[in-house]
Design an enzyme around this catalytic site. Structure first.
Site, PDB file in Angstrom:
ATOM      1  N   GLU A  75       0.780  -1.037   0.005  1.00 47.58           N
ATOM      2  CA  GLU A  75      -0.064   0.098   0.099  1.00 47.58           C
ATOM      3  C   GLU A  75       1.003   1.373   0.013  1.00 47.58           C
ATOM      4  O   GLU A  75       1.909   1.267   0.260  1.00 47.58           O
ATOM      5  CB  GLU A  75      -0.987  -0.043   1.330  1.00 47.58           C
ATOM      6  CG  GLU A  75      -0.149  -0.582   2.377  1.00 47.58           C
ATOM      7  CD  GLU A  75       0.873   0.325   3.005  1.00 47.58           C
ATOM      8  OE1 GLU A  75       0.759   1.462   2.901  1.00 47.58           O
ATOM      9  OE2 GLU A  75       1.839  -0.277   3.372  1.00 47.58           O
ATOM     10  N   GLU A 126       4.521  -0.804   1.469  1.00 52.14           N
ATOM     11  CA  GLU A 126       4.722  -0.956  -0.083  1.00 52.14           C
ATOM     12  C   GLU A 126       4.559  -2.694  -0.408  1.00 52.14           C
ATOM     13  O   GLU A 126       4.818  -2.882  -1.661  1.00 52.14           O
ATOM     14  CB  GLU A 126       6.003  -0.400  -0.702  1.00 52.14           C
ATOM     15  CG  GLU A 126       6.213   0.973  -0.433  1.00 52.14           C
ATOM     16  CD  GLU A 126       7.712   1.481  -0.920  1.00 52.14           C
ATOM     17  OE1 GLU A 126       8.397   0.728  -1.705  1.00 52.14           O
ATOM     18  OE2 GLU A 126       7.829   2.815  -0.723  1.00 52.14           O
TER      19      GLU A 126
END
Length: 344
Positions: free
Chosen positions: A169, A311
């Site tokens: 994310e 991430e």
């Protein structure tokens, strides 16, 4: 939003354990690799599992809660980091390339108008959520749409042959959303749930906890898991939640990353507890609330490297370990094969 997730079969467990125990090694000597191999074999219901076309889906979105001054970084960093992903310059780009993992990027609610790009999926619900300090982050309809979007992405990857999927994310403010979800789902105090995020000092963390506590005092804790997700979550979190649930429905291996992705998994597990059968928790984030989240889920992470980047980097770094578990199960000789004595 019904996902038909079947419990993994236990019929093959004894045969799998026998195969693991008769490899040329003392029993249990490969530690967590043995646990991972057993789980993957059960998920795939085979003595010879395979990892096909691994993928990591990174979802980006903005958060209205940033209006409360809960991040040392401005909201613009979200779209700037998406541009960095598209340019190949982020940590997740480096690690997915290193480990031959497909990286899938999705705009699920960034406050920016991207030009069309072949490597960026457009699943934008809105330009960021509402400020949950004063109103629900999203409507139920928006939350369900995000979840359906995630499910659709997973379906496409599965149809292309992917059987193991991880999630990452990007979204300034999303550690605050994740901490609020932790508090709302588990009743853990906001002071314990809130952490440094992108680099808050002690004063900043205390402010973040206060914002969360006041928001929950004002909005309350809804009765359904979906309503909690809509009230305190983010578009990227809801998209990942739906993608995870669909992955489990399709009997894929679900790699769970750090604090924000585990918040999405927490929501998914409240919606359908059977998703836990398909999950591998890849790492323990250094973000304060993650250990509490993992404890609540009774989850043991594969790695603990002090990471807290997000991430999906924990998934990408843990993937070679997962691959090693499958490799030893499939390719290591048994005592019988090698002609090695097992007793005096």
């Amino acid at each position: 939003m019904n996902f038909n997730i079947e419990p993994i079969s236990t019929q093959i467990e004894e045969a799998l354990q026998q195969k693991i125990d008769t490899k040329t090694k003392p029993q249990g000597s490969l530690g967590k690799l043995e646990t991972i191999a057993l789980k993957i074999g059960k998920i795939q219901d085979t003595l010879s599992p395979a990892l096909n076309k691994p993928a990591i889906l990174v979802c980006a979105a903005d958060h209205g809660i940033t209006q409360e001054g809960i991040s040392p970084f401005p909201q613009e960093v979200t779209f700037q980091m998406v541009m960095n992903f598209l340019g190949g310059g982020a940590a997740i780009n480096v690690f997915t390339q290193q480990n031959n993992i497909e990286l899938v990027l999705a705009d699920t609610g960034v406050n920016f108008d991207f030009e069309k790009h072949p490597s960026l999926l457009d699943y934008k619900i809105a330009k960021g959520t509402k400020n949950f300090a004063s109103e629900a982050a999203m409507t139920i309809a928006q939350c369900e749409q995000a979840m359906q979007n995630g499910a659709a992405i997973t379906e496409k990857l599965h149809a292309n042959g992917t059987n193991i999927i991880g999630f990452g994310e990007m979204g300034i403010g999303n550690t605050t959303a994740a901490a609020a979800l932790l508090t709302a789902y588990t009743n853990i105090d906001a002071k314990d749930a809130a952490g440094a995020g992108t680099g808050l000092d002690e004063k900043g963390i205390a402010h973040k906890a206060e914002v969360i506590a006041k928001a929950i005092a004002k909005q309350g804790i809804p009765n359904s898991p979906l309503e909690i997700l809509a009230t305190y979550g983010g578009f990227e979190i809801a998209t990942i939640c739906g993608a995870m649930l669909k992955a489990a429905e399709l009997k894929m291996i679900v790699m769970v990353d750090g604090f924000i992705v585990t918040a999405a998994f927490l929501a998914a597990s409240k919606i359908n507890v059977t998703i836990a059968d398909y999950a591998l928790f890849c790492h323990k984030s250094n973000e304060k609330g993650h250990a509490l989240m993992l404890d609540h889920l009774n989850a043991e992470p594969i790695l603990d490297l002090g990471m807290r980047l997000g991430e999906g980097t924990g998934n990408a770094v843990a993937y070679p370990v997962i691959k090693s578990a499958v490799q030893f199960l499939n390719n290591m000789s048994s005592f019988a094969d090698a002609g090695v004595a097992t007793e005096k």
